[in-house]
Enzyme design. Sequence first.
Site, PDB file in Angstrom:
ATOM      1  CG  ASP A 197      -5.144   7.713   6.624  1.00 61.08           C
ATOM      2  OD1 ASP A 197      -4.996   6.520   6.950  1.00 61.08           O
ATOM      3  OD2 ASP A 197      -4.197   8.483   6.397  1.00 61.08           O
ATOM      4  CE  LYS A 201      -3.013   9.917   9.505  1.00 58.36           C
ATOM      5  NZ  LYS A 201      -1.577   9.637   9.445  1.00 58.36           N
TER       6      LYS A 201
HETATM    7  O1  C5P Z   1      -4.835   5.261   0.616  1.00 58.34           O
HETATM    8  P1  C5P Z   1      -4.088   6.497   0.239  1.00 58.34           P
HETATM    9  O2  C5P Z   1      -4.519   7.033  -1.093  1.00 58.34           O
HETATM   10  O3  C5P Z   1      -4.079   7.537   1.297  1.00 58.34           O
HETATM   11  O4  C5P Z   1      -2.577   6.041   0.054  1.00 58.34           O
HETATM   12  C1  C5P Z   1      -1.642   6.817  -0.650  1.00 58.34           C
HETATM   13  C2  C5P Z   1      -0.483   5.935  -1.038  1.00 58.34           C
HETATM   14  O5  C5P Z   1       0.208   5.488   0.145  1.00 58.34           O
HETATM   15  C3  C5P Z   1      -0.877   4.640  -1.751  1.00 58.34           C
HETATM   16  O6  C5P Z   1      -0.994   4.846  -3.134  1.00 58.34           O
HETATM   17  C4  C5P Z   1       0.276   3.711  -1.399  1.00 58.34           C
HETATM   18  O7  C5P Z   1       1.393   3.982  -2.231  1.00 58.34           O
HETATM   19  C5  C5P Z   1       0.660   4.145   0.001  1.00 58.34           C
HETATM   20  N1  C5P Z   1       0.042   3.296   1.030  1.00 58.34           N
HETATM   21  C6  C5P Z   1       0.525   2.024   1.245  1.00 58.34           C
HETATM   22  N2  C5P Z   1      -0.040   1.232   2.208  1.00 58.34           N
HETATM   23  C7  C5P Z   1      -1.044   1.699   2.988  1.00 58.34           C
HETATM   24  C8  C5P Z   1      -1.561   3.003   2.807  1.00 58.34           C
HETATM   25  C9  C5P Z   1      -0.995   3.790   1.803  1.00 58.34           C
HETATM   26  O8  C5P Z   1       1.455   1.585   0.572  1.00 58.34           O
HETATM   27  N3  C5P Z   1      -1.546   0.905   3.949  1.00 58.34           N
END
Ligand code: C5P
Length: 318
Positions: free
Chosen positions: A147, A19
């Site tokens: 995502d 994406k």
């Molecule tokens: O959800 P995901 O594991 O992909 O996110 C990785 C990191 O990105 C999270 O641990 C967080 O630190 C940050 N993040 C965030 N806010 C979001 C998505 C991700 O702070 N909406």
Amino acid sequence: MISAIRPAASSVTVRVPAKVNLQLAVGPARADGYHSLVTVFHAVSLFDEVTVRPADQTALTVTGEDAAAVPADASNLAWRAADALARFTGRDDAGVEIQISKRIPVAAGLAGGSADAAAALVACNELWQAGLSQRELAGIGAELGSDVPFALMGGTAVGRGRGEQLTPALAAGTYHWALAFGLTGLSTASVYATCDRLRAARAAAGDAPPAPEPQLSHPLMTALRSGDPAAVGPLLSNDLQPAALSLQPELRRTLAAGREYDALGAIVSGSGPTCAFLARDARHARELAVAITGAGVCRAVARASGPVPGAAVVRDGQ
Ligand code: C5P
């Protein structure tokens, strides 16, 4: 109604897209550490493939782009996805052999890890004939990565919450992209942390208010409905871009190279470091890819178009 009874497959292969974010508006950090956001996700034709087969014990292999940088153990998001689906469906002892063939680079702002988790969910759902809906898979996937639900849905969609609450967006036409891959990856968590730090410094200096609540760009949504890339290009935006540029200042040169060759829009994708350049058409995307490769400002350039569908079964071995 007579429903066909299909024999269980001996292997299932799922293709899943990367994406880019056409808009990424980041709000304040929430109590759980995530940031509330409003984003416009757009699935593009750069695909990983995940194949699963029954096995006594779960095992995982990775081939292709950046394979050595991908963990091949239980920490891999695809492995965790298979485990989570097995638990959810009461198959605690179901092993599965997982093969990931990567084209989406790692730690690139293209949601490659979430894509592999989404693919593993769809593949195991099919292999085990578990019959879960996309909505149920998205519920399991959201716990693994923000995502993952979008990698299941594909197309163009507005994401809210931490990106997992989705509404399909009306977008006409096909958009052609050149994607410039960075020399090294960026950790999503550190890009969000840098974004907070930059904002706090600006607020302390009286230059800006604290992080506002994120708002959807209605001009962007109107431009997407028109299907005109020349209208969409100038409206691409990413609140994480200043943080990605502060962590990798060389990305300024990459973005400048795309603008020099008339990209309609030039933006860091998600948390970066991939830079996404919107082209007028497929031919312009090819020219952009050649020119940016020649400028020597990145590791490699790929072409892709969007929107494309989310994770879907491409092969069933009987
Ligand atoms: O959800 P995901 O594991 O992909 O996110 C990785 C990191 O990105 C999270 O641990 C967080 O630190 C940050 N993040 C965030 N806010 C979001 C998505 C991700 O702070 N909406």
